[in-house]
Design a protein around this motif. Structure first.
Motif, PDB file in Angstrom:
ATOM      1  N   UNK A 136     142.034  85.249 -72.565  1.00  8.20           N
ATOM      2  CA  UNK A 136     142.330  85.633 -71.137  1.00  8.20           C
ATOM      3  C   UNK A 136     143.107  86.948 -71.251  1.00  8.20           C
ATOM      4  N   UNK A 137     143.547  87.273 -72.328  1.00  7.16           N
ATOM      5  CA  UNK A 137     144.186  88.766 -72.093  1.00  7.16           C
ATOM      6  C   UNK A 137     142.957  89.899 -71.611  1.00  7.16           C
ATOM      7  N   UNK A 138     141.853  89.780 -72.482  1.00  5.46           N
ATOM      8  CA  UNK A 138     140.708  90.644 -72.158  1.00  5.46           C
ATOM      9  C   UNK A 138     140.150  90.378 -70.835  1.00  5.46           C
ATOM     10  N   UNK A 139     140.210  89.207 -70.124  1.00  5.85           N
ATOM     11  CA  UNK A 139     139.686  88.927 -68.892  1.00  5.85           C
ATOM     12  C   UNK A 139     140.600  89.464 -67.889  1.00  5.85           C
ATOM     13  N   UNK A 140     142.172  89.420 -68.188  1.00  6.29           N
ATOM     14  CA  UNK A 140     143.050  90.108 -67.283  1.00  6.29           C
ATOM     15  C   UNK A 140     142.975  91.769 -67.298  1.00  6.29           C
ATOM     16  N   UNK A 141     142.525  92.329 -68.542  1.00  3.29           N
ATOM     17  CA  UNK A 141     142.397  93.641 -68.275  1.00  3.29           C
ATOM     18  C   UNK A 141     141.122  94.003 -67.761  1.00  3.29           C
ATOM     19  N   UNK A 142     140.112  93.133 -67.722  1.00  9.55           N
ATOM     20  CA  UNK A 142     139.094  93.557 -67.010  1.00  9.55           C
ATOM     21  C   UNK A 142     139.227  93.475 -65.452  1.00  9.55           C
ATOM     22  N   UNK A 143     139.955  92.224 -65.072  1.00  5.50           N
ATOM     23  CA  UNK A 143     140.272  92.075 -63.462  1.00  5.50           C
ATOM     24  C   UNK A 143     141.024  93.402 -63.203  1.00  5.50           C
ATOM     25  N   UNK A 144     141.895  93.565 -64.020  1.00  6.17           N
ATOM     26  CA  UNK A 144     143.211  94.563 -63.335  1.00  6.17           C
ATOM     27  C   UNK A 144     142.620  95.930 -63.162  1.00  6.17           C
ATOM     28  N   UNK A 145     141.430  96.416 -64.262  1.00 14.08           N
ATOM     29  CA  UNK A 145     140.982  97.596 -64.320  1.00 14.08           C
ATOM     30  C   UNK A 145     139.914  97.571 -63.120  1.00 14.08           C
ATOM     31  N   UNK A 146     139.191  96.561 -63.035  1.00 16.22           N
ATOM     32  CA  UNK A 146     138.091  96.484 -61.862  1.00 16.22           C
ATOM     33  C   UNK A 146     138.803  96.682 -60.489  1.00 16.22           C
ATOM     34  N   UNK A 147     140.049  95.934 -60.412  1.00 21.42           N
ATOM     35  CA  UNK A 147     140.689  96.231 -58.998  1.00 21.42           C
ATOM     36  C   UNK A 147     141.175  97.406 -58.728  1.00 21.42           C
ATOM     37  N   UNK A 148     141.723  97.947 -59.759  1.00 22.83           N
ATOM     38  CA  UNK A 148     142.311  99.509 -59.817  1.00 22.83           C
ATOM     39  C   UNK A 148     141.140 100.414 -59.423  1.00 22.83           C
ATOM     40  N   UNK A 149     139.985 100.306 -59.966  1.00 18.44           N
ATOM     41  CA  UNK A 149     138.901 101.034 -59.651  1.00 18.44           C
ATOM     42  C   UNK A 149     138.468 101.131 -58.401  1.00 18.44           C
ATOM     43  N   UNK A 150     138.142  99.755 -57.811  1.00 19.96           N
ATOM     44  CA  UNK A 150     137.743  99.471 -56.397  1.00 19.96           C
ATOM     45  C   UNK A 150     138.807  99.998 -55.397  1.00 19.96           C
ATOM     46  N   UNK A 151     140.073  99.625 -55.724  1.00 19.53           N
ATOM     47  CA  UNK A 151     141.129 100.387 -55.150  1.00 19.53           C
ATOM     48  C   UNK A 151     141.228 102.054 -54.722  1.00 19.53           C
ATOM     49  N   UNK A 152     141.085 102.469 -56.141  1.00 18.20           N
ATOM     50  CA  UNK A 152     140.906 104.144 -55.966  1.00 18.20           C
ATOM     51  C   UNK A 152     139.840 104.529 -55.287  1.00 18.20           C
ATOM     52  N   UNK A 153     138.552 103.770 -55.614  1.00 22.76           N
ATOM     53  CA  UNK A 153     137.287 104.279 -54.753  1.00 22.76           C
ATOM     54  C   UNK A 153     137.486 104.097 -53.266  1.00 22.76           C
ATOM     55  N   UNK A 154     138.155 103.202 -52.895  1.00 19.38           N
ATOM     56  CA  UNK A 154     138.437 103.055 -51.370  1.00 19.38           C
ATOM     57  C   UNK A 154     139.520 104.013 -50.846  1.00 19.38           C
ATOM     58  N   UNK A 155     140.418 104.309 -51.425  1.00 22.59           N
ATOM     59  CA  UNK A 155     141.426 105.568 -51.447  1.00 22.59           C
ATOM     60  C   UNK A 155     140.507 106.898 -51.232  1.00 22.59           C
ATOM     61  N   UNK A 156     139.689 107.099 -52.155  1.00 22.70           N
ATOM     62  CA  UNK A 156     139.012 108.279 -52.131  1.00 22.70           C
ATOM     63  C   UNK A 156     137.989 108.255 -51.122  1.00 22.70           C
ATOM     64  N   UNK A 157     137.269 107.273 -50.797  1.00 26.21           N
ATOM     65  CA  UNK A 157     136.298 107.402 -49.762  1.00 26.21           C
ATOM     66  C   UNK A 157     137.030 107.347 -48.561  1.00 26.21           C
ATOM     67  N   UNK A 158     138.252 107.099 -48.178  1.00 28.46           N
ATOM     68  CA  UNK A 158     139.119 107.179 -47.044  1.00 28.46           C
ATOM     69  C   UNK A 158     139.317 108.605 -46.840  1.00 28.46           C
ATOM     70  N   UNK A 159     139.863 109.136 -47.820  1.00 26.16           N
ATOM     71  CA  UNK A 159     140.469 110.522 -47.849  1.00 26.16           C
ATOM     72  C   UNK A 159     139.155 111.432 -47.820  1.00 26.16           C
ATOM     73  N   UNK A 160     138.182 111.439 -48.127  1.00 23.14           N
ATOM     74  CA  UNK A 160     136.816 112.240 -48.052  1.00 23.14           C
ATOM     75  C   UNK A 160     136.527 112.129 -46.515  1.00 23.14           C
ATOM     76  N   UNK A 161     136.512 111.090 -46.043  1.00 26.01           N
ATOM     77  CA  UNK A 161     136.000 110.613 -44.780  1.00 26.01           C
ATOM     78  C   UNK A 161     136.838 111.081 -43.741  1.00 26.01           C
ATOM     79  N   UNK A 162     138.098 111.226 -43.960  1.00 24.55           N
ATOM     80  CA  UNK A 162     139.364 111.802 -43.028  1.00 24.55           C
ATOM     81  C   UNK A 162     139.079 113.493 -43.059  1.00 24.55           C
TER      82      UNK A 162
END
Length: 144
Positions: A114-140
């Motif tokens: 479950x620790x490994x699952x949590x690490x995967x989930x947290x890093x996946x969400x961080x990567x998606x959010x970072x991608x969303x922020x970068x996408x928006x910044x580039x678009x702006x």
């Protein structure tokens, strides 16, 4: 099929409820996002910008901050985070504390899993959010 205690079976029933809730939330939010996307493309509905940023920038930013905080707290002491998780999602219950003698599933699904699952989930969400922020910044930046 593993032998199991009554408490173990009750916990897996509770977990199934969480998976069902997750599935409903995923399908509902996906339908809402697709609907908003279509309405936006057809110029029927547009999301207002605040301070020059699209709402998806803020969603990404605040979700990123939240999951970084949760991830750091879990990294500091996963045992405490694991217990807090269970107290939040299984209030008043202790049937998630398996005894390996009556619930051998714990050998297959130890806390490290479950620790490994949590690490995967947290890093996946961080990567998606970072991608969303970068996408928006580039678009702006392209619009400037």
């Amino acid at each position: 099929e593993f032998p199991h205690s009554h408490e173990g079976a009750a916990h897996f029933k509770d977990v199934r409820g969480l998976f069902t809730l997750n599935t409903v939330a995923l399908i509902s939010s996906t339908a809402i996002l697709i609907t908003l996307y279509i309405l936006n493309r057809k110029k029927i509905f547009t999301l207002e910008k605040k301070n020059g940023h699209h709402i998806t920038y803020y969603v990404g930013k605040w979700t990123l901050i939240g999951f970084i905080i949760v991830g750091l707290l879990a990294a500091i002491n996963f045992d405490v985070a694991f217990n807090i998780f269970h107290k939040i999602f299984f209030p008043g219950k202790t049937n998630w504390e398996f005894d390996y003698r009556v619930d051998p599933i714990i050998w297959v699904l130890p806390q490290a899993f479950f620790r490994n699952c949590a690490i995967l989930i947290v890093f996946s969400i961080i990567a998606i959010c970072t991608g969303l922020i970068i996408y928006n910044k580039r678009k702006e930046n392209r619009r400037d």
